[in-house]
Design an enzyme around this catalytic site. Structure first.
Site, PDB file in Angstrom:
ATOM      1  N   ASN A  13       0.837  -1.213   0.000  1.00 46.32           N
ATOM      2  CA  ASN A  13       0.000   0.000   0.000  1.00 46.32           C
ATOM      3  C   ASN A  13       0.865   1.254   0.000  1.00 46.32           C
ATOM      4  O   ASN A  13       0.544   2.230  -0.677  1.00 46.32           O
ATOM      5  CB  ASN A  13      -0.952   0.002   1.191  1.00 46.32           C
ATOM      6  CG  ASN A  13      -2.178  -0.841   0.915  1.00 46.32           C
ATOM      7  OD1 ASN A  13      -3.029  -0.463   0.115  1.00 46.32           O
ATOM      8  ND2 ASN A  13      -2.252  -1.988   1.549  1.00 46.32           N
ATOM      9  N   HIS A 110      -8.310  -0.785   5.713  1.00 47.47           N
ATOM     10  CA  HIS A 110      -8.677  -2.054   6.348  1.00 47.47           C
ATOM     11  C   HIS A 110      -9.168  -3.026   5.277  1.00 47.47           C
ATOM     12  O   HIS A 110      -9.963  -2.638   4.413  1.00 47.47           O
ATOM     13  CB  HIS A 110      -9.765  -1.813   7.402  1.00 47.47           C
ATOM     14  CG  HIS A 110     -10.206  -3.078   8.057  1.00 47.47           C
ATOM     15  ND1 HIS A 110      -9.438  -3.711   9.019  1.00 47.47           N
ATOM     16  CD2 HIS A 110     -11.290  -3.859   7.861  1.00 47.47           C
ATOM     17  CE1 HIS A 110     -10.051  -4.816   9.385  1.00 47.47           C
ATOM     18  NE2 HIS A 110     -11.168  -4.932   8.705  1.00 47.47           N
ATOM     19  N   ASP A 146     -11.043   0.374  13.731  1.00 44.14           N
ATOM     20  CA  ASP A 146     -11.738   0.190  12.448  1.00 44.14           C
ATOM     21  C   ASP A 146     -13.157   0.761  12.466  1.00 44.14           C
ATOM     22  O   ASP A 146     -14.089   0.149  11.930  1.00 44.14           O
ATOM     23  CB  ASP A 146     -11.773  -1.309  12.063  1.00 44.14           C
ATOM     24  CG  ASP A 146     -10.372  -1.887  11.915  1.00 44.14           C
ATOM     25  OD1 ASP A 146      -9.455  -1.143  11.543  1.00 44.14           O
ATOM     26  OD2 ASP A 146     -10.199  -3.087  12.180  1.00 44.14           O
TER      27      ASP A 146
HETATM   28  C1  GRF Z   1      -3.313  -4.615   3.999  1.00 45.87           C
HETATM   29  O1  GRF Z   1      -4.116  -5.705   3.675  1.00 45.87           O
HETATM   30  C2  GRF Z   1      -4.069  -3.609   4.817  1.00 45.87           C
HETATM   31  O2  GRF Z   1      -5.419  -3.526   4.488  1.00 45.87           O
HETATM   32  C3  GRF Z   1      -3.908  -4.128   6.207  1.00 45.87           C
HETATM   33  O3  GRF Z   1      -2.609  -4.632   6.265  1.00 45.87           O
HETATM   34  C4  GRF Z   1      -2.187  -5.018   4.955  1.00 45.87           C
HETATM   35  C5  GRF Z   1      -0.904  -4.308   4.650  1.00 45.87           C
HETATM   36  O4  GRF Z   1      -0.314  -4.750   3.470  1.00 45.87           O
HETATM   37  N1  GRF Z   1      -4.197  -3.083   7.174  1.00 45.87           N
HETATM   38  P1  GRF Z   1       0.924  -3.992   2.835  1.00 45.87           P
HETATM   39  O5  GRF Z   1       2.008  -3.916   3.904  1.00 45.87           O
HETATM   40  O6  GRF Z   1       0.480  -2.636   2.401  1.00 45.87           O
HETATM   41  O7  GRF Z   1       1.344  -4.846   1.689  1.00 45.87           O
END
Ligand code: GRF
Length: 204
Positions: A13, A110, A146
């Site tokens: 992300n 989330h 959340d």
């Molecule tokens: C994602 O699925 C996010 O929704 C959750 O943790 C995960 C993080 O993934 N909160 P990344 O580190 O961004 O690959």
């Protein structure tokens, strides 16, 4: 706007936010100036380094309590002139002090369609429940986990053959679209968290 991203892991992300912020045509109105990880050696830190973004490892285990840890993060964020904080796979609960201080300026991603399947094991619970649709949610952070006002969501189908891995992978593709979109809304002042904890949509 200057953005600080908090991570604990792989940082896909974070990568999506970096890519969008560097894409001139996307006009995100946001520059990532700092990435903080509570865990050393995670892939997200490499991603930040590769993009030339300042990083800081602040290990929660080095602090006596949640607030002391949060104060150490706050000091760094303030020092870098951060306006907006993105939680991108940050696996620590923030103290009420921190959440209050940054009210209206922290957003989280989330991996479920909130308010369903809150908490750290969303995919397992979706599969156990047999839900046929899941997805992801970007929301403002408040003192309950959340639970803050929803900014963006995207629905994703759940297949009967899904495992945690395949479902997570499908949902992450959606996450990588909605997180930059939500950050842009906040960074360009198109949304604001109101006192009653709902969102004011501006310039529509
Ligand atoms: C994602 O699925 C996010 O929704 C959750 O943790 C995960 C993080 O993934 N909160 P990344 O580190 O961004 O690959």
């Amino acid at each position: 706007k200057k953005v600080g991203v908090l991570i604990s892991g792989s940082g896909t992300n974070l990568q999506a936010l970096i890519d969008a912020s560097k894409n001139v045509t996307y006009q995100m109105g946001a520059e990532i100036v700092l990435v903080i990880s509570n865990k050393p050696g995670v892939k997200g830190l490499d991603r930040a380094h590769n993009a030339g973004i300042k990083t800081k490892v602040i290990k929660h285990v080095d602090y006596k309590d949640r607030e002391a840890f949060d104060k150490a993060m706050d000091t760094e964020l303030v020092q870098q002139g951060v306006d907006i904080i993105c939680l991108a796979g940050f696996m620590r609960i923030l103290s009420p002090w921190f959440v209050k201080k940054w009210r209206g300026a922290i957003i989280n991603i989330h991996p479920s369609l909130l308010p369903s399947f809150k908490g750290a094991n969303a995919h397992e619970e979706v599969l156990k429940y047999g839900a046929r649709v899941s997805g992801c949610t970007v929301h403002f952070v408040n003192e309950d986990i959340d639970s803050g006002a929803i900014i963006e969501q995207e629905a994703v189908p759940v297949m009967p053959t899904d495992t945690k891995v395949t479902l997570e992978e499908r949902i992450k593709k959606a996450e990588h679209k909605v997180f930059p979109k939500a950050l842009k809304l906040l960074a360009t002042n198109q949304i604001k968290l109101k006192d009653d904890n709902t969102i004011e949509w501006l310039n529509l």
